[in-house]
Structure formats: structure tokens, C-alpha cells
Write a protein that holds these residues in place. Sequence first.
Motif, PDB file in Angstrom:
ATOM      1  N   ALA A  61       0.658  -1.088   0.221  1.00  0.00           N
ATOM      2  CA  ALA A  61      -0.016  -0.481   0.236  1.00  0.00           C
ATOM      3  C   ALA A  61       0.674   0.819  -0.140  1.00  0.00           C
ATOM      4  O   ALA A  61       1.827   1.673   0.754  1.00  0.00           O
ATOM      5  N   SER A 105      -7.475   1.156  -5.286  1.00  0.00           N
ATOM      6  CA  SER A 105      -8.287   1.718  -4.239  1.00  0.00           C
ATOM      7  C   SER A 105      -8.663   3.014  -3.873  1.00  0.00           C
ATOM      8  O   SER A 105      -8.265   3.641  -4.855  1.00  0.00           O
ATOM      9  N   HIS A 202     -10.390  -3.859   4.366  1.00  0.00           N
ATOM     10  CA  HIS A 202      -9.647  -3.497   4.574  1.00  0.00           C
ATOM     11  C   HIS A 202      -9.773  -2.818   6.227  1.00  0.00           C
ATOM     12  O   HIS A 202     -10.805  -1.925   5.880  1.00  0.00           O
ATOM     13  N   SER A 205      -5.432   0.789  10.265  1.00  0.00           N
ATOM     14  CA  SER A 205      -4.430   0.889  10.274  1.00  0.00           C
ATOM     15  C   SER A 205      -3.653   1.080  11.850  1.00  0.00           C
ATOM     16  O   SER A 205      -4.705   1.257  12.905  1.00  0.00           O
ATOM     17  N   GLY A 241      -4.681  -4.219   4.208  1.00  0.00           N
ATOM     18  CA  GLY A 241      -3.354  -4.217   5.068  1.00  0.00           C
ATOM     19  C   GLY A 241      -4.227  -4.002   6.269  1.00  0.00           C
ATOM     20  O   GLY A 241      -4.841  -4.802   7.455  1.00  0.00           O
ATOM     21  N   GLU A 279      -2.341  -5.980   1.789  1.00  0.00           N
ATOM     22  CA  GLU A 279      -2.256  -4.731   0.991  1.00  0.00           C
ATOM     23  C   GLU A 279      -1.611  -4.181   2.574  1.00  0.00           C
ATOM     24  O   GLU A 279      -2.004  -3.209   2.752  1.00  0.00           O
ATOM     25  N   ARG A 282       2.618   0.607   6.111  1.00  0.00           N
ATOM     26  CA  ARG A 282       3.253   0.485   7.505  1.00  0.00           C
ATOM     27  C   ARG A 282       3.573  -0.883   7.782  1.00  0.00           C
ATOM     28  O   ARG A 282       5.212  -0.088   7.684  1.00  0.00           O
TER      29      ARG A 282
HETATM   30  C1  LIG Z   1      -3.786   2.481   3.658  1.00  0.00           C
HETATM   31  C2  LIG Z   1      -4.820   1.317   3.067  1.00  0.00           C
HETATM   32  C3  LIG Z   1      -3.292  -0.053   3.280  1.00  0.00           C
HETATM   33  C4  LIG Z   1      -2.507   0.594   4.110  1.00  0.00           C
HETATM   34  O1  LIG Z   1      -2.633   0.410   5.677  1.00  0.00           O
HETATM   35  P1  LIG Z   1      -1.309   0.200   6.579  1.00  0.00           P
HETATM   36  O2  LIG Z   1      -2.229   0.795   8.080  1.00  0.00           O
HETATM   37  O3  LIG Z   1      -0.515   1.408   5.814  1.00  0.00           O
HETATM   38  O4  LIG Z   1      -0.907  -1.206   6.243  1.00  0.00           O
HETATM   39  C5  LIG Z   1      -3.888  -0.663   3.118  1.00  0.00           C
HETATM   40  N1  LIG Z   1      -6.083  -1.085   1.852  1.00  0.00           N
HETATM   41  C6  LIG Z   1      -6.252   0.197   1.618  1.00  0.00           C
HETATM   42  C7  LIG Z   1      -7.253   0.138   1.257  1.00  0.00           C
HETATM   43  C8  LIG Z   1      -4.989   1.475   2.474  1.00  0.00           C
HETATM   44  O5  LIG Z   1      -6.447   2.455   2.285  1.00  0.00           O
END
Ligand SMILES: *Cc1c(COP(=O)(O)O)cnc(C)c1O
Length: 420
Positions: A61, A105, A202, A205, A241, A279, A282
Motif C-alpha cells: 500500500a 483502492s 481493509h 491501520s 493491510g 495490502e 506501514r
Molecule cells: C492505507 C491502506 C492500506 C495500508 O494500511 P497500513 O495500515 O499502512 O498497512 C491498505 N489498503 C487500503 C485500501 C488502504 O487505504
Amino acid sequence: MPGQPHVAYRDGELFVDDARLGLLAKEHGTPLFVYSKASMLAALAAYQRGFTGRKVQICYAMKANSSLGVLQVFARAGCGFDIVSGGELERVLAAGAVPAKIIFSGVGKTRTEMRRALEVGIGCFNVESEPELEVLNEVATSMGKRAPVSIRVNPNVDPKTHPYISTGLKGSKFGIAHERTLGTYQRASGLAGLQVVGIDCHIGSQITQEEPYLDAVDRMLDLVEVIEGAGIPIHHIDFGGGLGINYNGDQPPQADQLWTRLLSRLDARGFGQRQLMIEPGRSLVGNAGVCLTEVLYLKPGEQKNFCIVDAAMNDLPRPAMYQAYHQIVPVIPRSDTPTTWEVVGPVCESGDWIGHDRELGVQPGDVLAVLSAGAYCMSMASNYNSRGRAAEVLVDGAKVHVIRQRETIQDQLLRESLIK
Ligand SMILES: *Cc1c(COP(=O)(O)O)cnc(C)c1O
């Protein structure tokens, strides 16, 4: 340092891998982001280990850190990418990404962005609303193409993280409500310009617990059963993610261990051999980076002592945006008795702080390292207060590559003009 084995003291000096940070600060100036390539590849390898023997596509991501040199590391390692804008698409193509491994996305894709993504042949659009589905169908049809789609479902699970980075709860702007999922898939499969290929979610985070993932997996699999029961095959399942990192003693699950648990859940329900996608953002880059900053002034006061550094909220936006914590350590520790400091930047906002109540023995001219600064720092950096964005270097074994030069005032003024 804890959670970041690539950042360590040797003989009283802080290093990233084999690079001496004091020297990098002298050579390249501050604020300076320093990344460890080995750390990024180790984080990627932890995910890959968790999926041994499975069909998986890991899509970095890239909004976590979209610098070209960083993208190149992941592209060369065979990664796919999760993008959220047309700008990210062009960036990642410039870094050598394979279009078929790109997924798109985001809740607000424009027609122009859709057209460009179809033109280059990305792997999948993660569609986030019913109206978006209709527009994508229109755009694809007008180009004589079929857009591969996955629908982002909102599994309504609480990721137990900061509200600004929770995305999978009812009331979130992201994804399609659980109850609307089947209807949306039925609509999608009836549109000639679309080809249903997957399902995704998703939930948020900086997630540090396993349960929200396990709950989301179960809810996703329930939906896959319902959708396939209605005669619509789902080729891939994308779990998003969100895995957290250790900023300050946080103990997120290890990627390989988490996936071993999740996969046994999939196996138990007969989905173990499906094409899977994830995905992570971080967790691939966050602990691979530090931000070096010089102490400009010490300003002891009656109530608080201020340590004013040359990095600010425009370089490190997470404290101001999410009250986030970054460890701050001296590059060359002094033997002075530490004092409690408010570590702040030069920006004219009281919200411009980097760390509260930090015990540090410092003098003006010292260099501090703000740790865990690889994710959501440079990619969120701005020019607020007309500050140029920092430089970035990537440490690759014994080599140091400058991957971004410090932004100059000429760079900042380039697109502006005086009125005539
Ligand atoms: C931001 C995001 C991610 C990644 O999130 P992390 O917390 O950095 O792993 C994955 N998928 C989507 C759709 C996102 O918006």
C-alpha cells in the motif's frame, strides 16, 4: 532498537545498518530521512514466510511511503502495489511496477483515473460504492474494455485503533455495507463493462491485536459463500493491510504468525487454496526509517522546557494528526544528566510537536533521530510555512543512495505566478 533491529548503537553512535547517522546528517543536512533497504525486505520476507505454499499476491500500500526509490525496492522484489490515486499510478509505473499487479483502492476515483488505469491494464479496481460501479462500467464500455473489479466490503469490525485510522466500522466512508454486498455483486456481474474477480476489505491501520483480523476473515468468508451460492465466482480474496508496528512498546502480532493463524481459519472453511491478496503498508516500511533532526535551540521555562529542532509537523505529521508517538533518541548520546523536554518544531502552530516529556541530555547542534519514521511521514509531508520537504537516503548494505534531494524554494515557487 526494540522492534527495529536495523537501527542500533555501535560504539556510542547510532547506525542504520552500516551507515553512521551522524555522518549522514553532516553530509546531507537535516531534516533527513534515512531508510534501510534490508529492513524493508525483511518485513516483506516475514509476510512471504507466512504464505509459504499458498497463492498470494502482496500489494504494498504505497501511500505509506511513495518515494520512487522505496517503490523500486518493492517492485524489484516482485511486489504488487495498492494505489489510491492517478498520481500513485504514475509514480509506481515510473518505479517499474508490473501493471497487472496493481490494484486501485479509494472512495473517489475519477473517470480520468479510471481511464488511465484501464489503459495500462491494472489488475483490479477495488470498488467502494454502487455509483462508482456504474461509472467504472461506463468508462470501460466506452473504451471497449472490461474492468476487473473487486468490491470492498465493510465487515463492521472494530480494529481497536485510533478513530482516524479505523475504516471498517459502520459509519465509515469506506466500502459497501455488509448487508448490501450480495446485491452489489449481482449488479456488478450484470454489467457488460465489468468482470468480477474478487472481494476485499481493509479494516484500519496500526492494528495491534489479532482478533479484529480473525473476525474480518470470518465475515469475508461468509460473504464469499453467499455470493458464490448466487452463482458469482470470486477468484481472489483480499484481506487489506493494517498490521501495526512497534512505536513505543506496542506488540503487534508478527506477520508470519498472524498469517499462519488466519490461514488455518481459511483451511478449516475450505478456502486455503484460493488466490489471496494482502495490502500491507506501514508494516513494510514504518520501522525501516528514521528522521534525523538537529537541535536548534534549548528554551528552558517555568512550566516546560522546549527543545526546538529543525524538523516539524510538515515533515513528521503523525503527532499533530493522530497524537502519535515516535521515539526520539540522540545520534551520539551525551553523559549529561537528562532533562525533560517538549521536542517541538519551528512551525507556527502549538500543534507542532514531535514528542512530549522526553528525557534527553542534549545541546544545540546535536542530532536526534526520530524513530519509526518510514511510514506516513514523507508521504504526508507538506510545504506548510513554506518549508522545503526533507531529503531522503536509502541505505543498501555499504551503499547510501540519495533517493530525494532536499526541496528548494525554487521547486516550491515553480507552479506559482504573480498576478498580471
Ligand atoms: C492505507 C491502506 C492500506 C495500508 O494500511 P497500513 O495500515 O499502512 O498497512 C491498505 N489498503 C487500503 C485500501 C488502504 O487505504
